[in-house]
Design an enzyme around this catalytic site. Sequence first.
Site, PDB file in Angstrom:
ATOM      1  N   ASP A 180      -9.222  -5.576   2.204  1.00  0.00           N
ATOM      2  CA  ASP A 180      -7.939  -6.184   1.836  1.00  0.00           C
ATOM      3  C   ASP A 180      -7.864  -7.642   2.273  1.00  0.00           C
ATOM      4  OD1 ASP A 180      -6.766  -3.965   0.610  1.00  0.00           O
ATOM      5  OD2 ASP A 180      -6.174  -3.099   2.525  1.00  0.00           O
ATOM      6  N   ASP A 201      -4.498  -2.895   5.055  1.00  0.00           N
ATOM      7  CA  ASP A 201      -4.997  -2.423   6.353  1.00  0.00           C
ATOM      8  C   ASP A 201      -6.523  -2.424   6.437  1.00  0.00           C
ATOM      9  OD1 ASP A 201      -5.549  -0.337   4.663  1.00  0.00           O
ATOM     10  OD2 ASP A 201      -4.148   1.074   5.576  1.00  0.00           O
ATOM     11  N   ASP A 203       0.857  -1.187   0.000  1.00  0.00           N
ATOM     12  CA  ASP A 203       0.000   0.000   0.000  1.00  0.00           C
ATOM     13  C   ASP A 203       0.892   1.236   0.000  1.00  0.00           C
ATOM     14  OD1 ASP A 203      -2.319  -1.404   0.112  1.00  0.00           O
ATOM     15  OD2 ASP A 203      -2.537  -1.300   2.276  1.00  0.00           O
TER      16      ASP A 203
END
Length: 1093
Positions: free
Chosen positions: A807, A803, A497
């Site tokens: 996901d 997070d 990310d």
Amino acid sequence: MPAGGVGVQAPEASPGRYVRRVDEVPPDDDGCDDVLGADGRATGDGDPFDIPAKRAPVERLRRWRQAALVLNASRRFRYTLDLKKEEEKEQTRRKIRAHAQVIRAALLFKEAGEKQNGDMELPEILPRGFRIGEDQLTSMTRDHNYSALQEYGGVKGLTNLLKTNPEKGIHGDEADLSCRANAFGANRYPRKKGKSFWVFLWEACQDLTLVILIVAAAISLVLGIATEGIKEGWYDGASIAFAVFLVILVTAVSDYKQSLQFQHLNEEKQNIQVEVIRGGRRIQVSIFDIVVGDVVALKIGDQVPSDGILISGHSLAIDESSMTGESKIVMKDQKSPFLMGGCKVADGYGTMLVTAVGLNTEWGLLMASISEDNNEETPLQVRLNGVATFIGIVGLVVAAMVLVVLFARYFTGHTTDPDGTVQFVKGRTGVKSIIFGVIKILTVAVTIVVVAVPEGLPLAVTLTLAYSMRKMMADKALVRRLSACETMGSATTICSDKTGTLTLNQMTVVRSIVGGIELQPLATIEKLSPTVTSLVLEAIAQNTSGSVFEPEDGSTVEVTGSPTEKAILSWGLELHMKFAVERSKSAIIHVSPFNSEKKRGGVAVTGRDSDVHVHWKGAAEIVLALCTNWLDVDGSAHEMTPDKANHFRNYIEDMAEQSLRCVAFAYRDLDLNDIPSEEQRINWQLPDNDLTLIGIAGMKDPCRPGVRDAVELCTNSGVKVRMVTGDNLQTARAIALECGILTDPQASAPVIIEGKVFRAYSDAEREAVADKISVMGRSSPNDKLLLVKALKKNGHVVAVTGDGTNDAPALHEADIGLSMGIQGTEVAKESSDIIILDDNFASVVKVVRWGRSVYANIQKFIQFQLTVNVAALIINVVAAISSGNVPLNAVQLLWVNLIMDTLGALALATEPPTDQLMKRTPVGRREPLVTNIMWRNLFIQAVYQVAVLLTLNFRGRDLLHLTKDTLEHSSKVKNSFIFNTFVLCQVFNEFNARKPEELNIFEGVSRNHLFLAVVSVTVVLQVIIIEFLGKFTSTVKLSWQLWLVSLAIAFVSWPLALVGKFIPVPQTPLKNLILKCWPKGKNQGDEGAAPPV
């Protein structure tokens, strides 16, 4: 009706909603390869010691257990998954769920009967200071008794009874918390105590070979005393018994220390942080510190920390499958307000009042009833069981050969005492002497088995994993699944990310456009009309999941929420927003929570004049595309012409090129008659068409310090870093260039690609471009999942960071799922294998180092142990067959076993990672455990030791100038010298094993205090054994000259190892070379997995 099913079943999950996935059985080719070789053609079905790194089927787990050669099952399988216990856990869960449902049904009947008969229960004695008792609360919550809640005056009445405020929570001082814990209990449950040291001691005693040796020692003790008297006859038996006890004690201490480390890690995993409101402030507390009366803030992905009642919520959907056993998402509202601890928030957000904690909840009962041992076998552990089995079989064959040869030589009169006397003469030798001789032979054969079967080899994995996990905690990584440590060493790509991992996650609004003009500085709102100002502040204050706490004493204002929400609320405060005042001006009717699929979130509010505004906030270019009008500085709305749209789009691109995250605000008016009734509102989709653009904010989130170096380190070590972000392509490009993920500013597709473009490809096209992708912008969680699948199909070992709740599928699918400890939701954490506690990409790189270190340390230990195995076996076998006597007796072999097994593992399996590890390419999961380099090193050292010690065995009297001594004394000196030299060779070879490939074997040795301690203890004990314990070990004192010769022979192993490292080795694994030379074996290899070699 299942427990918790009081609420209405949710409609089809929104794109942002978490949906529990069913574990899939992975394909057979997902595991490791066979034990010592790496034939890529062999399938998982052929080799029992080949299990997948994640979600291994139960049948595969059973197969390797049955195939393993095990001498001490209780110890060998201690750190593996207890299949029987897992079945019992599931049965317990089902019983508790059924029990709770039966209780609910029974109480409903009872309540109906009491109403009919007019029976009244005796009033409960109320806790001091509160007007409701623990049993009343527990009963109401457990039974989901809505009528009882109404009798207490609903949620508002209940908060009064519990002396709490639905908006500000409890006071939260020490006295208040202590009073509530005493009155209603703490949010803890009794945990099953870990095994005591005595249990580990008992398990270490259960090794079959050690039991045989203890029995042999007892018989030897009795016979020795009977034959030679108590003064001299107890030495042989007692020495074996003491050596066995020492092995058991050291083993138990080592295992007990590992167990304590795992207990500590389990406690860390369970310590979830929860957001509560106390004294009007939102703070993070441990789940164990929750008390009855607490107001808990819940959002998508959170775990419900205890039983409670909904105070207020928007689109709040709860996944109750962990408690009811049914995969059903239940919507919660004022008619279905009961929340069960242990469940997950699937969608929406809200606040709840805690009404029951600890054992008063079903979750507490469940957790207290099932053991929290998170044992699991790892692929490396299973492969090492295969290695141990193969070596053990060889050892058993060798021991059997030695036994037969020694018996044959003994009973044919070819075995002599040190003074030359024949031990057995037919018709003359007494029964006691025969039994004594047979026991001595038996103890030697059994001790060869002890040395040959490396029980400690699979447990060395556990030792190095326990050590690594403890050290990784200091490096801000909490391991949830042991095998992830190993797999991380094989990672070839990391899909990371952007926000919070590559960047600091400290967002601030640095540019803004409101009413068509850019505010310079940000807080200049005097140019804006009251209409525009009112709409901006309403959009900021109402369309948020964050909060602002303004202390009454005028001290610093506290802003809470996600980094994006905090940045926007802080910007609002700069615009002179009074949060509480703005919230009071209008009331929220309905909320469409932000999710990463739609990239926007909305809220419908009604003001005092009954005007209804629908506010939307989200990704700038997506919200802009929904706008048909824009708001001017004077408050008038104008049509969004193509030119004006391009004007705003240029603003967005300009901000994005400065690596700013752009968020747009828009609204529309709605007629009060268009609002559905409260019952129909649950399925109402907020209108997002014909919007009017209010403004755009650009937020800066700086790169983390050191992230560029970390990315460069990964690249140099053969691990490609890819950025997968929800931000637009220009922002993603700017950050990727800053971090070093992109080097070419002009990079274009497919190196930098948009999520929707990648999504539109076919499976084959995705696989073709996946390797080339460095940056994916405007991606959804599903795009990340598709990328992970494509990379895995291309043969990559994929690590993924995540997070958010959405996901979870990608974290679940990846070889290694890395969730974020600060910003990560509980759903993401539960789907991950490792939690990065500081959300920092540099910590991810440290995990890669530790993963490689685990593999490297195990290889060092294998090289060391196999060298000792080979040398000890060959020396004893050759000596036994040729002379009938073995130079290394039972006690000496047990000491060697202790050095090789427990002490060797402690010294070599706990080497900290070095920078050298990151200069290599990733370890292939199908690469052999014993590499050609290790075979070369092993062969050189074993041949040297065997050659020197066998020469000493047969020609020692002459070489050591002992011919003038008596035969008995010279034999004892020679055997003592051989034993001493053999042990010192292992001590010197331990240094060689530290660096199988590097020339400098001493690099970093001074920093490894445990290694130096183990080596020092080994040397000191060896001196004590030779010089002072001769009676027990059948050795004699050696002169200082012989000590120097022993040291000189052992020292030669260092230059020998150095020279050996210049000998080139083929790249093809040894097994494959053998298969090429042996056509029959090659053909068999094509059909299935070849046997371990």
